[in-house]
Design a protein around this motif. Sequence first.
Motif, PDB file in Angstrom:
ATOM      1  N   GLN A 192      17.017  24.529   8.433  1.00  0.00           N
ATOM      2  CA  GLN A 192      15.686  23.926   8.502  1.00  0.00           C
ATOM      3  C   GLN A 192      15.723  22.616   9.285  1.00  0.00           C
ATOM      4  O   GLN A 192      14.877  22.371  10.160  1.00  0.00           O
ATOM      5  N   ARG A 193      16.670  21.756   8.955  1.00  0.00           N
ATOM      6  CA  ARG A 193      16.758  20.440   9.588  1.00  0.00           C
ATOM      7  C   ARG A 193      17.110  20.559  11.064  1.00  0.00           C
ATOM      8  O   ARG A 193      16.585  19.820  11.895  1.00  0.00           O
ATOM      9  N   GLN A 194      17.992  21.483  11.387  1.00  0.00           N
ATOM     10  CA  GLN A 194      18.366  21.664  12.788  1.00  0.00           C
ATOM     11  C   GLN A 194      17.199  22.180  13.623  1.00  0.00           C
ATOM     12  O   GLN A 194      16.935  21.674  14.723  1.00  0.00           O
ATOM     13  N   ASN A 195      16.497  23.177  13.121  1.00  0.00           N
ATOM     14  CA  ASN A 195      15.349  23.724  13.853  1.00  0.00           C
ATOM     15  C   ASN A 195      14.227  22.703  13.977  1.00  0.00           C
ATOM     16  O   ASN A 195      13.600  22.572  15.043  1.00  0.00           O
ATOM     17  N   ASP A 223      23.618  15.933  17.995  1.00  0.00           N
ATOM     18  CA  ASP A 223      23.994  16.755  19.154  1.00  0.00           C
ATOM     19  C   ASP A 223      22.832  17.650  19.582  1.00  0.00           C
ATOM     20  O   ASP A 223      22.571  17.829  20.782  1.00  0.00           O
ATOM     21  N   ILE A 224      22.141  18.222  18.605  1.00  0.00           N
ATOM     22  CA  ILE A 224      20.987  19.081  18.898  1.00  0.00           C
ATOM     23  C   ILE A 224      19.881  18.261  19.557  1.00  0.00           C
ATOM     24  O   ILE A 224      19.303  18.679  20.572  1.00  0.00           O
ATOM     25  N   CYS A 225      19.597  17.089  18.993  1.00  0.00           N
ATOM     26  CA  CYS A 225      18.548  16.240  19.563  1.00  0.00           C
ATOM     27  C   CYS A 225      18.899  15.817  20.986  1.00  0.00           C
ATOM     28  O   CYS A 225      18.039  15.811  21.877  1.00  0.00           O
ATOM     29  N   LYS A 226      20.164  15.468  21.198  1.00  0.00           N
ATOM     30  CA  LYS A 226      20.609  15.011  22.521  1.00  0.00           C
ATOM     31  C   LYS A 226      20.440  16.112  23.571  1.00  0.00           C
ATOM     32  O   LYS A 226      20.127  15.843  24.734  1.00  0.00           O
ATOM     33  N   ALA A 227      20.630  17.360  23.141  1.00  0.00           N
ATOM     34  CA  ALA A 227      20.474  18.491  24.070  1.00  0.00           C
ATOM     35  C   ALA A 227      19.013  18.707  24.452  1.00  0.00           C
ATOM     36  O   ALA A 227      18.722  19.276  25.516  1.00  0.00           O
TER      37      ALA A 227
END
Length: 275
Positions: A192-195, A223-227
């Motif tokens: 949930q948090r990653q999506n 890392d996800i946000c940076k992408a």
Amino acid sequence: MRVVRAKHAGVCYGVERALDMAVVAMMDEDDTHTLGPLIHNPTVVKQLEEQGVKVAKSVDDIESGIVVIRSHGVEPHVMQQLKDKGLTVIDATCPHVAKAQRSAGELRDAGGTVIVIGRAEHPEVKGLCGHAGERAVVVADVDELPDDLIEPVGIVVQTTESKEKLEAVVEAVRARGIEPVVKNTICFATRQRQNSAADLADEVDAIVVIGGKNSSNTTHLYDICKAHCERSYFIERVDEIDPAWFAGCETVGVTAGASTPDDQICAVVDYLETL
């Protein structure tokens, strides 16, 4: 500047449960310890210490009282050592981690190789390896897969890892002509948090990720946000924020790892809204 908070962010059930259990233990017994930091949030761990919950580095450091098992869990032999010393043990292992431990044990009993996806130095992964047995192999990513895999092959994953990493390892094993038994033990709160972080990062000019620098799930969020958003910033405390980061921004997002309490998130949101 408009500040937007991620739909899913902050403390998850497992962390909240561990904190509640530690507080109850502290109220019942002055001599209360956690075996390692209860959660990966230095600010919260310090607050607990100030209230009297001591952090022990090893079983040898604890001679009496109550021991609260950290949310990441421990190896079976560590639990036995604590009981052998006659200590009162309160198991605050996250239920999702406990499920992953059981899955690792099931794969161990099937024989062959148990691939544990995660960071070898992470306490949860050490616990999983303890349940997975002598044939456990830890891989941080697909490039670390060993050349030889004794069949049958089972795969279990650290609960805070990404589904992309799990899928990559599974496909790499299948490419060798091996059909692994896959236990997808990534917890729902993590997904949930990653999506939610990815969706928000696509919509804002900059995004702030809050959590302990030693937190695996928060690191993955960053890392996800940076992408998705070049202007992504990873902080533990509100006083780390540099207003210059947001020059020219109209919207700023805020997300947080599963060990970050709501008061820490609110402090960051409140400060950003003053800029």
